[in-house]
Scaffold this motif. Structure first.
Motif, PDB file in Angstrom:
ATOM      1  N   LEU A 140     -12.426 -72.930 -88.571  1.00  0.00           N
ATOM      2  CA  LEU A 140     -10.337 -73.836 -87.695  1.00  0.00           C
ATOM      3  C   LEU A 140     -10.244 -73.342 -86.944  1.00  0.00           C
ATOM      4  N   MET A 141     -10.389 -71.600 -86.098  1.00  0.00           N
ATOM      5  CA  MET A 141     -10.680 -70.671 -85.678  1.00  0.00           C
ATOM      6  C   MET A 141     -10.916 -69.677 -84.843  1.00  0.00           C
ATOM      7  N   LEU A 142     -11.112 -69.112 -84.220  1.00  0.00           N
ATOM      8  CA  LEU A 142     -11.309 -67.893 -83.646  1.00  0.00           C
ATOM      9  C   LEU A 142     -10.489 -66.833 -83.183  1.00  0.00           C
ATOM     10  N   VAL A 143     -11.021 -65.458 -83.867  1.00  0.00           N
ATOM     11  CA  VAL A 143      -9.656 -64.686 -83.401  1.00  0.00           C
ATOM     12  C   VAL A 143     -10.594 -63.439 -82.331  1.00  0.00           C
ATOM     13  N   ILE A 144     -10.102 -63.465 -81.263  1.00  0.00           N
ATOM     14  CA  ILE A 144     -10.756 -62.392 -80.391  1.00  0.00           C
ATOM     15  C   ILE A 144      -9.696 -61.395 -79.394  1.00  0.00           C
ATOM     16  N   ASP A 145     -10.890 -60.384 -79.220  1.00  0.00           N
ATOM     17  CA  ASP A 145     -10.291 -59.015 -78.575  1.00  0.00           C
ATOM     18  C   ASP A 145     -10.097 -58.734 -76.951  1.00  0.00           C
ATOM     19  N   LYS A 146      -8.777 -59.973 -76.962  1.00  0.00           N
ATOM     20  CA  LYS A 146      -8.401 -60.073 -75.184  1.00  0.00           C
ATOM     21  C   LYS A 146      -8.494 -57.674 -75.258  1.00  0.00           C
ATOM     22  N   PRO A 147      -9.081 -58.104 -74.109  1.00  0.00           N
ATOM     23  CA  PRO A 147      -9.166 -57.347 -73.051  1.00  0.00           C
ATOM     24  C   PRO A 147      -7.578 -57.341 -72.178  1.00  0.00           C
TER      25      PRO A 147
ATOM     26  N   LEU B  86      -5.774 -71.725 -76.775  1.00  0.00           N
ATOM     27  CA  LEU B  86      -5.056 -70.938 -77.305  1.00  0.00           C
ATOM     28  C   LEU B  86      -4.314 -70.861 -78.928  1.00  0.00           C
ATOM     29  N   ALA B  87      -3.485 -70.485 -79.023  1.00  0.00           N
ATOM     30  CA  ALA B  87      -2.866 -71.072 -80.485  1.00  0.00           C
ATOM     31  C   ALA B  87      -1.094 -69.933 -80.397  1.00  0.00           C
ATOM     32  N   HIS B  88      -1.084 -69.110 -79.611  1.00  0.00           N
ATOM     33  CA  HIS B  88      -0.365 -67.671 -79.057  1.00  0.00           C
ATOM     34  C   HIS B  88      -0.669 -67.523 -77.925  1.00  0.00           C
ATOM     35  N   ARG B  89      -0.148 -66.120 -77.375  1.00  0.00           N
ATOM     36  CA  ARG B  89      -0.542 -65.851 -76.289  1.00  0.00           C
ATOM     37  C   ARG B  89      -0.170 -64.345 -76.020  1.00  0.00           C
ATOM     38  N   LEU B  90      -0.589 -63.229 -75.286  1.00  0.00           N
ATOM     39  CA  LEU B  90       0.030 -62.007 -75.243  1.00  0.00           C
ATOM     40  C   LEU B  90      -0.218 -61.815 -73.653  1.00  0.00           C
ATOM     41  N   ASP B  91       0.801 -60.563 -73.395  1.00  0.00           N
ATOM     42  CA  ASP B  91       0.640 -60.322 -72.226  1.00  0.00           C
ATOM     43  C   ASP B  91      -0.806 -59.896 -71.263  1.00  0.00           C
ATOM     44  N   ARG B  92      -0.373 -60.102 -70.209  1.00  0.00           N
ATOM     45  CA  ARG B  92      -1.641 -59.396 -68.844  1.00  0.00           C
ATOM     46  C   ARG B  92      -2.392 -58.342 -69.971  1.00  0.00           C
ATOM     47  N   ASP B  93      -1.563 -57.363 -69.736  1.00  0.00           N
ATOM     48  CA  ASP B  93      -1.661 -56.086 -69.781  1.00  0.00           C
ATOM     49  C   ASP B  93      -2.250 -55.628 -71.210  1.00  0.00           C
TER      50      ASP B  93
ATOM     51  N   SER C 207      -3.462 -55.603 -74.913  1.00  0.00           N
ATOM     52  CA  SER C 207      -4.825 -55.770 -74.963  1.00  0.00           C
ATOM     53  C   SER C 207      -4.990 -56.434 -76.499  1.00  0.00           C
ATOM     54  N   GLY C 208      -5.819 -56.907 -77.616  1.00  0.00           N
ATOM     55  CA  GLY C 208      -6.216 -56.672 -78.876  1.00  0.00           C
ATOM     56  C   GLY C 208      -5.859 -58.817 -79.325  1.00  0.00           C
ATOM     57  N   CYS C 209      -5.732 -58.720 -80.422  1.00  0.00           N
ATOM     58  CA  CYS C 209      -6.009 -60.010 -80.742  1.00  0.00           C
ATOM     59  C   CYS C 209      -5.186 -60.750 -80.799  1.00  0.00           C
ATOM     60  N   LEU C 210      -6.040 -62.260 -80.360  1.00  0.00           N
ATOM     61  CA  LEU C 210      -5.645 -63.775 -79.997  1.00  0.00           C
ATOM     62  C   LEU C 210      -5.843 -64.454 -80.657  1.00  0.00           C
ATOM     63  N   VAL C 211      -5.857 -65.379 -81.636  1.00  0.00           N
ATOM     64  CA  VAL C 211      -5.965 -66.183 -82.001  1.00  0.00           C
ATOM     65  C   VAL C 211      -6.488 -67.636 -81.566  1.00  0.00           C
TER      66      VAL C 211
ATOM     67  N   PRO D 126      -1.389 -45.105 -65.579  1.00  0.00           N
ATOM     68  CA  PRO D 126      -2.049 -45.272 -66.986  1.00  0.00           C
ATOM     69  C   PRO D 126      -1.645 -47.099 -66.891  1.00  0.00           C
ATOM     70  N   ARG D 127      -2.707 -47.933 -67.373  1.00  0.00           N
ATOM     71  CA  ARG D 127      -2.617 -48.973 -67.647  1.00  0.00           C
ATOM     72  C   ARG D 127      -1.972 -49.275 -69.077  1.00  0.00           C
ATOM     73  N   LEU D 128      -0.508 -50.605 -69.221  1.00  0.00           N
ATOM     74  CA  LEU D 128       0.113 -50.067 -70.682  1.00  0.00           C
ATOM     75  C   LEU D 128      -0.161 -50.138 -71.660  1.00  0.00           C
ATOM     76  N   HIS D 129      -0.106 -49.480 -72.613  1.00  0.00           N
ATOM     77  CA  HIS D 129      -0.569 -48.755 -73.350  1.00  0.00           C
ATOM     78  C   HIS D 129       0.111 -49.472 -75.200  1.00  0.00           C
ATOM     79  N   LEU D 130      -0.740 -50.688 -74.918  1.00  0.00           N
ATOM     80  CA  LEU D 130       0.381 -51.442 -75.906  1.00  0.00           C
ATOM     81  C   LEU D 130      -0.786 -52.475 -76.964  1.00  0.00           C
ATOM     82  N   HIS D 131      -0.968 -52.563 -77.846  1.00  0.00           N
ATOM     83  CA  HIS D 131      -1.896 -52.867 -78.148  1.00  0.00           C
ATOM     84  C   HIS D 131      -1.908 -54.404 -80.015  1.00  0.00           C
ATOM     85  N   SER D 132      -2.250 -55.537 -79.272  1.00  0.00           N
ATOM     86  CA  SER D 132      -2.915 -56.250 -80.346  1.00  0.00           C
ATOM     87  C   SER D 132      -3.453 -55.667 -81.956  1.00  0.00           C
ATOM     88  N   ARG D 133      -2.986 -54.856 -82.172  1.00  0.00           N
ATOM     89  CA  ARG D 133      -3.983 -54.688 -83.558  1.00  0.00           C
ATOM     90  C   ARG D 133      -4.596 -54.347 -84.714  1.00  0.00           C
TER      91      ARG D 133
END
Length: 240
Positions: A29-36, A68-75, A77-81, A198-205
């Motif tokens: 049904l789905m994939l979860v990828i680690d977005k850079p 894409l089932a949702h989105r993350l901001d450009r900067d 990282s982490g779990c994307l469904v 530094p790059r944005l320190h926000l990560h979808s853990r």
């Protein structure tokens, strides 16, 4: 100001092998990828590198690439469904819409809260018409709720687990900045640079998805990205 200000460092598109290596979970049904970090999920109006351009490498035998089932901001990282077919994508969309999917983000912030955990209940609205995707705290805005917990502290920094109960644009970034502890590297709401580190320190853990009624929820964890490691260690992270 243009969206280019959110481009801390340009990141090239992923090759097929690179995006396949970032698959954290795969089922029918789905994939979860680690977005850079640094790569937008969508192609912008002026083109440019984006994540969707690599999705054809994620068909894994299906006739169409995932969506894409949702989105993350450009900067961020982490779990994307991603939904692997139309029906699955629709089901995932409903789960996100109704708050059934739990998400935990890691953030390193400047300073930090006095307490060890709490809740931010702060409505958010658009900053103005010219910067429609930028947000601000707004008593007349949409309700926005974030749970937070301190995981570690050190050297004027705090390592937080943030759980957005609502899903407003830039919610975690606006909430953290409004509380007086902006996320490290946030070049819109905090003190981050326009270009460079530094790059944005926000990560979808972590993400927990109750996709099937008869099965346990799918729980997926994304490893901490390289640009977070130094400051995480300063806050007491032991590498797990």
């Amino acid at each position: 100001m243009s969206e280019s200000l959110d481009r801390v460092t340009e990141v090239p598109e992923l090759t097929g092998d690179e995006i396949q290596s970032r698959v954290l979970h795969r089922d029918g049904l789905m994939l979860v990828i680690d977005k850079p970090a640094g790569l937008p999920v969508h192609r912008g109006p002026k083109g440019g590198a984006n994540l969707e351009s690599s999705f054809d490498a994620l068909r894994f035998g299906l006739p169409r690439p995932p969506v894409l089932a949702h989105r993350l901001d450009r900067d961020t990282s982490g779990c994307l469904v991603l939904g692997r077919h139309r029906k699955a994508t629709a089901s995932l969309g409903l789960l996100f819409k109704h708050g059934r999917i739990s998400k935990t983000y890691w953030a390193v912030v400047e300073g930090g809260p006095a307490d060890n955990e709490g809740v931010i209940d702060m409505p958010i609205g658009r900053l103005n018409a010219e910067r429609g995707w930028w947000q601000k705290p707004d008593p007349e805005g949409q309700p926005a709720l974030t749970n937070w917990k301190v995981l570690g502290r050190g050297e004027g920094l705090s390592w937080l687990a943030l759980e957005p109960i609502t899903g407003r644009t830039h919610q975690l970034r606006v909430h953290a900045a409004a509380m007086g502890w902006p996320i490290v590297g946030d070049n819109i709401y905090g003190n981050g640079p326009r270009f460079g580190e530094p790059r944005l320190h926000l990560h979808s853990r972590e993400i927990v998805i109750p996709l099937s009624r008869n099965k346990d929820p799918v729980r997926v964890v994304a490893p901490a990205p390289a640009h977070l490691l130094d400051r995480l260690r300063r806050c007491g992270w032991n590498g797990e």
